[in-house]
Design a protein around this motif. Structure first.
Motif, mmCIF file in Angstrom:
data_model
loop_
_atom_site.group_PDB
_atom_site.id
_atom_site.type_symbol
_atom_site.label_atom_id
_atom_site.label_comp_id
_atom_site.label_asym_id
_atom_site.label_seq_id
_atom_site.Cartn_x
_atom_site.Cartn_y
_atom_site.Cartn_z
ATOM 1 N N SER A 155 0.820 -1.212 0.000
ATOM 2 C CA SER A 155 0.000 0.000 0.000
ATOM 3 C C SER A 155 0.859 1.270 0.000
ATOM 4 O O SER A 155 0.384 2.343 -0.357
ATOM 5 C CB SER A 155 -0.915 0.020 1.224
ATOM 6 O OG SER A 155 -0.141 0.087 2.410
ATOM 7 N N MET A 156 2.132 1.157 0.362
ATOM 8 C CA MET A 156 3.012 2.321 0.428
ATOM 9 C C MET A 156 3.710 2.602 -0.912
ATOM 10 O O MET A 156 4.386 3.616 -1.041
ATOM 11 C CB MET A 156 4.080 2.112 1.511
ATOM 12 C CG MET A 156 3.522 2.012 2.916
ATOM 13 S SD MET A 156 2.778 3.538 3.464
ATOM 14 C CE MET A 156 4.218 4.541 3.717
ATOM 15 N N GLY A 160 3.927 8.060 -4.040
ATOM 16 C CA GLY A 160 5.110 8.626 -3.390
ATOM 17 C C GLY A 160 5.121 8.446 -1.882
ATOM 18 O O GLY A 160 5.849 9.144 -1.169
ATOM 19 N N LYS A 161 4.339 7.521 -1.373
ATOM 20 C CA LYS A 161 4.243 7.333 0.074
ATOM 21 C C LYS A 161 5.540 6.804 0.673
ATOM 22 O O LYS A 161 5.938 7.226 1.758
ATOM 23 C CB LYS A 161 3.092 6.380 0.408
ATOM 24 C CG LYS A 161 1.731 6.935 0.094
ATOM 25 C CD LYS A 161 0.657 5.895 0.399
ATOM 26 C CE LYS A 161 -0.689 6.322 -0.117
ATOM 27 N NZ LYS A 161 -1.696 5.273 0.057
ATOM 28 N N ILE A 162 6.196 5.883 -0.017
ATOM 29 C CA ILE A 162 7.432 5.314 0.539
ATOM 30 C C ILE A 162 8.539 6.357 0.579
ATOM 31 O O ILE A 162 9.326 6.406 1.529
ATOM 32 C CB ILE A 162 7.869 4.035 -0.231
ATOM 33 C CG1 ILE A 162 8.907 3.225 0.569
ATOM 34 C CG2 ILE A 162 8.419 4.379 -1.582
ATOM 35 C CD1 ILE A 162 8.312 2.510 1.736
ATOM 36 N N ASP A 163 8.599 7.242 -0.431
ATOM 37 C CA ASP A 163 9.595 8.320 -0.417
ATOM 38 C C ASP A 163 9.321 9.305 0.714
ATOM 39 O O ASP A 163 10.239 9.778 1.379
ATOM 40 C CB ASP A 163 9.617 9.051 -1.763
ATOM 41 C CG ASP A 163 10.146 8.170 -2.891
ATOM 42 O OD1 ASP A 163 10.983 7.287 -2.588
ATOM 43 O OD2 ASP A 163 9.716 8.355 -4.046
#
Length: 178
Positions: A155-156, A160-163
């Motif tokens: 889900s990440m 750009g959630k993981i960044d």
């Protein structure tokens, strides 16, 4: 009929009359009673202002002590103080605010003074009360262990959630460990 003519001959009776004594005693006791009420009321207001100022100065000194190695520590201290002690609180006027580190920047001393207008004591000629607070903050560098639990599931991966997670983790480490 004149007053002195009406009282003539009644002098001894007037001297023995005790009916006005209560009014005279009350009138003579009124000034000390107002003084005591004024000291109590104005003292309580002074205590409330002093307590709020001390709390605000403690918060300001702790905030400045945390960032004392940066250039903005003095401005941060004043911002924290002003945020916690609003200008004009109970009619006060801040007369001084000073934050000074020692030579090694290991301790920080903060002082603030204010002037509080009196409510009752101005009737007796005391127009303001001075309030002064001070605090000392000692910095200490303690090591800490930190464990991060980060969500790296599928889900990440989008948007750009993981960044953003990596940036937030780096920012937190920079904040905690400088």
């Amino acid at each position: 009929m004149r007053i002195d003519a009406a009282l003539r001959g009644r002098g001894p009776a007037v001297a023995r009359d005790r009916r006005g004594n209560t009014a005279i005693i009350f009138a003579s006791a009124l000034v000390p009673l107002v003084g005591v009420a004024g000291v109590a009321t104005d003292g309580l207001l002074g205590y409330l202002v002093r307590d709020r100022m001390q709390t605000s100065l403690d918060a300001a000194a702790l905030a400045a002590g945390r960032v004392m190695t940066t250039d903005s520590w003095s401005a941060d201290a004043r911002r924290y103080f002003d945020a916690n002690f609003q200008p004009g609180y109970m009619g006060t006027t801040i007369t001084s605010f000073d934050v000074q580190p020692d030579a090694g920047r290991e301790t920080l001393t903060a002082r603030a003074t204010a002037s509080l207008p009196t409510r009752f004591m101005h009737l007796l000629g005391v127009d303001t009360t001075g309030i002064e607070v001070a605090t000392v903050v000692a910095r200490s560098n303690r090591s800490a262990e930190l464990a991060l639990v980060l969500d790296v599931t599928g889900s990440m991966r989008s948007g750009g959630k993981i960044d953003a997670l990596k940036t937030a983790a780096r920012d937190m480490l920079d904040f905690l460990y400088g």
